[in-house]
Design a protein around this motif. Sequence first.
Motif, PDB file in Angstrom:
ATOM      1  N   PHE A 137       0.814  -1.204   0.000  1.00  0.00           N
ATOM      2  CA  PHE A 137       0.000   0.000   0.000  1.00  0.00           C
ATOM      3  C   PHE A 137       0.850   1.257   0.000  1.00  0.00           C
ATOM      4  CE2 PHE A 137      -2.508  -3.315   2.183  1.00  0.00           C
ATOM      5  CZ  PHE A 137      -3.573  -3.375   1.302  1.00  0.00           C
ATOM      6  N   HIS A 138       0.260   2.325  -0.518  1.00  0.00           N
ATOM      7  CA  HIS A 138       0.908   3.626  -0.558  1.00  0.00           C
ATOM      8  C   HIS A 138       0.909   4.233   0.849  1.00  0.00           C
ATOM      9  CE1 HIS A 138       1.461   7.898  -1.541  1.00  0.00           C
ATOM     10  NE2 HIS A 138       1.941   7.494  -2.703  1.00  0.00           N
ATOM     11  N   PRO A 139       1.931   4.985   1.212  1.00  0.00           N
ATOM     12  CA  PRO A 139       1.973   5.582   2.557  1.00  0.00           C
ATOM     13  C   PRO A 139       0.782   6.461   2.903  1.00  0.00           C
ATOM     14  CG  PRO A 139       4.124   5.744   1.509  1.00  0.00           C
ATOM     15  CD  PRO A 139       3.171   5.242   0.461  1.00  0.00           C
ATOM     16  N   ASP A 140       0.079   6.981   1.883  1.00  0.00           N
ATOM     17  CA  ASP A 140      -1.073   7.854   2.144  1.00  0.00           C
ATOM     18  C   ASP A 140      -2.412   7.129   2.059  1.00  0.00           C
ATOM     19  OD1 ASP A 140       0.641  10.035   2.450  1.00  0.00           O
ATOM     20  OD2 ASP A 140       0.577  10.500   0.308  1.00  0.00           O
ATOM     21  N   ASP A 141      -2.396   5.812   1.854  1.00  0.00           N
ATOM     22  CA  ASP A 141      -3.646   5.057   1.754  1.00  0.00           C
ATOM     23  C   ASP A 141      -4.377   5.008   3.094  1.00  0.00           C
ATOM     24  OD1 ASP A 141      -3.579   4.474  -0.932  1.00  0.00           O
ATOM     25  OD2 ASP A 141      -2.681   2.500  -0.685  1.00  0.00           O
ATOM     26  N   ARG A 142      -5.706   4.858   2.996  1.00  0.00           N
ATOM     27  CA  ARG A 142      -6.535   4.629   4.184  1.00  0.00           C
ATOM     28  C   ARG A 142      -7.074   3.208   4.106  1.00  0.00           C
ATOM     29  NH1 ARG A 142      -8.971   7.622   7.934  1.00  0.00           N
ATOM     30  NH2 ARG A 142      -8.363   9.556   6.881  1.00  0.00           N
ATOM     31  N   LEU A 143      -6.746   2.398   5.108  1.00  0.00           N
ATOM     32  CA  LEU A 143      -7.157   0.999   5.117  1.00  0.00           C
ATOM     33  C   LEU A 143      -8.282   0.777   6.112  1.00  0.00           C
ATOM     34  CD1 LEU A 143      -3.696  -0.839   5.042  1.00  0.00           C
ATOM     35  CD2 LEU A 143      -5.046   0.090   3.139  1.00  0.00           C
ATOM     36  N   MET A 144      -9.341   0.104   5.655  1.00  0.00           N
ATOM     37  CA  MET A 144     -10.419  -0.343   6.540  1.00  0.00           C
ATOM     38  C   MET A 144     -10.098  -1.792   6.908  1.00  0.00           C
ATOM     39  SD  MET A 144     -13.764   1.239   4.565  1.00  0.00           S
ATOM     40  CE  MET A 144     -13.305   0.576   2.949  1.00  0.00           C
ATOM     41  N   LEU A 145      -9.567  -1.997   8.075  1.00  0.00           N
ATOM     42  CA  LEU A 145      -9.082  -3.303   8.500  1.00  0.00           C
ATOM     43  C   LEU A 145     -10.243  -4.169   8.960  1.00  0.00           C
ATOM     44  CD1 LEU A 145      -6.032  -1.959  10.521  1.00  0.00           C
ATOM     45  CD2 LEU A 145      -6.020  -2.830   8.168  1.00  0.00           C
ATOM     46  N   TRP A 146     -10.365  -5.333   8.342  1.00  0.00           N
ATOM     47  CA  TRP A 146     -11.491  -6.226   8.610  1.00  0.00           C
ATOM     48  C   TRP A 146     -11.003  -7.369   9.495  1.00  0.00           C
ATOM     49  CZ3 TRP A 146     -15.175  -8.061   4.104  1.00  0.00           C
ATOM     50  CH2 TRP A 146     -16.303  -8.680   4.664  1.00  0.00           C
ATOM     51  N   PHE A 147     -11.241  -7.238  10.808  1.00  0.00           N
ATOM     52  CA  PHE A 147     -10.793  -8.234  11.790  1.00  0.00           C
ATOM     53  C   PHE A 147     -11.860  -9.283  12.095  1.00  0.00           C
ATOM     54  CE2 PHE A 147      -8.304  -4.398  12.847  1.00  0.00           C
ATOM     55  CZ  PHE A 147      -7.024  -4.914  12.858  1.00  0.00           C
ATOM     56  N   ASP A 148     -13.142  -8.938  11.915  1.00  0.00           N
ATOM     57  CA  ASP A 148     -14.211  -9.845  12.359  1.00  0.00           C
ATOM     58  C   ASP A 148     -14.705 -10.766  11.248  1.00  0.00           C
ATOM     59  OD1 ASP A 148     -15.812  -8.255  10.734  1.00  0.00           O
ATOM     60  OD2 ASP A 148     -17.325  -7.850  12.254  1.00  0.00           O
ATOM     61  N   PHE A 149     -13.946 -10.917  10.170  1.00  0.00           N
ATOM     62  CA  PHE A 149     -14.356 -11.737   9.034  1.00  0.00           C
ATOM     63  C   PHE A 149     -14.515 -13.199   9.459  1.00  0.00           C
ATOM     64  CE2 PHE A 149     -13.395 -14.351   5.291  1.00  0.00           C
ATOM     65  CZ  PHE A 149     -14.279 -13.824   4.364  1.00  0.00           C
ATOM     66  N   PHE A 150     -15.751 -13.701   9.400  1.00  0.00           N
ATOM     67  CA  PHE A 150     -16.082 -15.075   9.778  1.00  0.00           C
ATOM     68  C   PHE A 150     -15.452 -15.447  11.124  1.00  0.00           C
ATOM     69  CE2 PHE A 150     -18.460 -15.723   6.139  1.00  0.00           C
ATOM     70  CZ  PHE A 150     -18.884 -17.032   6.009  1.00  0.00           C
ATOM     71  N   ASN A 151     -15.606 -14.555  12.089  1.00  0.00           N
ATOM     72  CA  ASN A 151     -15.031 -14.786  13.409  1.00  0.00           C
ATOM     73  C   ASN A 151     -15.983 -14.240  14.462  1.00  0.00           C
ATOM     74  OD1 ASN A 151     -13.463 -15.170  15.658  1.00  0.00           O
ATOM     75  ND2 ASN A 151     -11.734 -13.955  14.955  1.00  0.00           N
ATOM     76  N   HIS A 152     -16.586 -15.145  15.243  1.00  0.00           N
ATOM     77  CA  HIS A 152     -17.493 -14.726  16.309  1.00  0.00           C
ATOM     78  C   HIS A 152     -16.815 -14.693  17.676  1.00  0.00           C
ATOM     79  CE1 HIS A 152     -20.773 -14.617  13.602  1.00  0.00           C
ATOM     80  NE2 HIS A 152     -20.930 -15.919  13.468  1.00  0.00           N
ATOM     81  N   ASP A 153     -15.517 -14.970  17.720  1.00  0.00           N
ATOM     82  CA  ASP A 153     -14.774 -14.896  18.974  1.00  0.00           C
ATOM     83  C   ASP A 153     -14.374 -13.440  19.189  1.00  0.00           C
ATOM     84  OD1 ASP A 153     -13.010 -15.010  21.091  1.00  0.00           O
ATOM     85  OD2 ASP A 153     -11.979 -16.816  20.390  1.00  0.00           O
ATOM     86  N   SER A 154     -15.228 -12.699  19.899  1.00  0.00           N
ATOM     87  CA  SER A 154     -15.018 -11.267  20.044  1.00  0.00           C
ATOM     88  C   SER A 154     -13.702 -10.952  20.746  1.00  0.00           C
ATOM     89  CB  SER A 154     -16.185 -10.642  20.818  1.00  0.00           C
ATOM     90  OG  SER A 154     -16.090  -9.231  20.827  1.00  0.00           O
ATOM     91  N   ALA A 155     -13.335 -11.761  21.733  1.00  0.00           N
ATOM     92  CA  ALA A 155     -12.065 -11.533  22.431  1.00  0.00           C
ATOM     93  C   ALA A 155     -10.892 -11.670  21.469  1.00  0.00           C
ATOM     94  CB  ALA A 155     -11.925 -12.513  23.594  1.00  0.00           C
ATOM     95  N   ASP A 156     -10.981 -12.639  20.545  1.00  0.00           N
ATOM     96  CA  ASP A 156      -9.924 -12.823  19.559  1.00  0.00           C
ATOM     97  C   ASP A 156      -9.874 -11.643  18.595  1.00  0.00           C
ATOM     98  OD1 ASP A 156      -7.905 -14.571  18.169  1.00  0.00           O
ATOM     99  OD2 ASP A 156      -9.400 -14.457  16.562  1.00  0.00           O
ATOM    100  N   VAL A 157     -11.036 -11.135  18.200  1.00  0.00           N
ATOM    101  CA  VAL A 157     -11.081  -9.969  17.315  1.00  0.00           C
ATOM    102  C   VAL A 157     -10.409  -8.779  17.986  1.00  0.00           C
ATOM    103  CG1 VAL A 157     -12.612  -8.290  16.200  1.00  0.00           C
ATOM    104  CG2 VAL A 157     -13.146 -10.733  16.105  1.00  0.00           C
ATOM    105  N   VAL A 158     -10.725  -8.552  19.254  1.00  0.00           N
ATOM    106  CA  VAL A 158     -10.137  -7.423  19.990  1.00  0.00           C
ATOM    107  C   VAL A 158      -8.634  -7.611  20.140  1.00  0.00           C
ATOM    108  CG1 VAL A 158     -10.074  -6.249  22.219  1.00  0.00           C
ATOM    109  CG2 VAL A 158     -12.273  -6.814  21.170  1.00  0.00           C
ATOM    110  N   ARG A 159      -8.188  -8.843  20.402  1.00  0.00           N
ATOM    111  CA  ARG A 159      -6.741  -9.096  20.512  1.00  0.00           C
ATOM    112  C   ARG A 159      -6.036  -8.763  19.196  1.00  0.00           C
ATOM    113  NH1 ARG A 159      -8.316 -13.642  23.544  1.00  0.00           N
ATOM    114  NH2 ARG A 159      -8.271 -14.967  21.676  1.00  0.00           N
ATOM    115  N   SER A 160      -6.649  -9.130  18.093  1.00  0.00           N
ATOM    116  CA  SER A 160      -6.045  -8.824  16.793  1.00  0.00           C
ATOM    117  C   SER A 160      -5.978  -7.315  16.559  1.00  0.00           C
ATOM    118  CB  SER A 160      -6.849  -9.486  15.672  1.00  0.00           C
ATOM    119  OG  SER A 160      -6.744 -10.890  15.733  1.00  0.00           O
ATOM    120  N   MET A 161      -7.036  -6.602  16.925  1.00  0.00           N
ATOM    121  CA  MET A 161      -7.038  -5.146  16.799  1.00  0.00           C
ATOM    122  C   MET A 161      -5.936  -4.527  17.657  1.00  0.00           C
ATOM    123  SD  MET A 161     -11.190  -4.637  17.006  1.00  0.00           S
ATOM    124  CE  MET A 161     -11.042  -2.916  17.437  1.00  0.00           C
ATOM    125  N   GLU A 162      -5.780  -5.056  18.862  1.00  0.00           N
ATOM    126  CA  GLU A 162      -4.763  -4.528  19.774  1.00  0.00           C
ATOM    127  C   GLU A 162      -3.358  -4.834  19.266  1.00  0.00           C
ATOM    128  OE1 GLU A 162      -3.598  -4.714  24.537  1.00  0.00           O
ATOM    129  OE2 GLU A 162      -5.266  -5.905  23.741  1.00  0.00           O
TER     130      GLU A 162
END
Length: 439
Positions: A379-404
């Motif tokens: 990606f370009h240094p000026d790009d804006r990325l919408m990071l998709w962490f919850d894709f087919f994942n209902h383990d909310s704690a795992d999603v939050v860990r990935s975000m962190e």
Amino acid sequence: MHFDVFFSICQTEVDGVMPDEPTMFRNFFSQVEAADDLGYGTAWVAESHLSCEVQKQGLDPVIPRFTGEIGLNTDVLMLAQKIFAHTKRLHVGSAIRSILVNGGPMAHAEAVKSFLTLHGLDPEERRLLHLGFAAGRFKFSSEPYGITPRCAWEKAAWPVVKGKLFLEAATVFLRFLRGDIFASTDVPLQTVGRADFRDEATWNTVEALAREEGALFEGNDIVLPSRWVFPRTGVIPAHPPLSLLRLLVGSHDPKAQILCNMFFPCGVFNLSITPGDEIERTHSRMRTHYALTNEASLASSEAWSRSLMPRTVLVFLDETPGLSPEARSQRAHEKARKALHAYWNALEGTLDEARIRNAVDNALVGNALEVAAQARTRFHPDDRLMLWFDFFNHDSADVVRSMETFAKEVVPRVNMATGVSLSASPAGSHTLEWRSDSR
């Protein structure tokens, strides 16, 4: 590089588990609060309409193998109020709002103006609504609202006609949003011609049907009658704080992008995996056409920037303590392949291994070092990325860990060259201005 989070709120079966609706929303809000604490810029939320489960019971199921609902959010404006109440810094984005359904473009303009008026009652409020708007993806979500062919030639040309309807809807929506008072007769009619079709045979069929049905022609093009007919009308509230709004058109049709920027500065919403050459062509086009001025509106004086076209990217990240970097990478790749395998099996019933490998290659997958290197390379240094962490994942704690982990281990490595922190990423890009002298 700017980092946002994309939330699907997709209620589907994963590993035999499908959370109920209250659980899905509780998980969503816990993730939103975590994104706010971690300093991400905007929470982009998918918007869906009408039940997939009910639709697939009919004669023409669109996604017959999909279990559950593609998304549970039906109104980003309603959801945004609660997100803002639960957070301190996070902006909210729609991913993406169909302006054809739920009353059409006039109703959406009035709803957005009402939301902005209430949102801006606090003079200290600076958080933005990033409104991505489009024509909608699934036909079952628009047909019950009357978005269907009105005659045989429209049916034969429906994909083209629906694109033209979006141009009409966008004109109505943006004119009412900026405060114009007008009638449907003041909106230019769209036309359908040979250039709109990939092959001669389809156009010949459409043209023959149109002539047989007595359609109006303008030269060799078919005139498309107005879909939304109304007398001279104005919507309220009349003076919303448009400075709290950012607009993005959800279309890669150059005509739509250029048209929308004749009314307001509009970015481009890029949700799908779009080829890199198309992305670069869009940036090139928008450097010329972004925020065109005319006698009826004021446009931003700021130039086009890459952050005005946010890009969705799947993230599969593993930093499990005690494991080697190689083992973490392997776990992340296994997780990615499993999720994508389940997705395509559910959505299309296909198990194309080459397609899965290509999707993994387009995602950010691996341990923190690998994911940072992929982001900096891809990606370009000026790009804006919408990071998709919850894709087919209902383990909310795992999603939050990935975000962190991404915020603490990946972002510093991506931005170390410039010293930009996640929380320091600029949230806005331009200010909408307006006047109503076109009345």
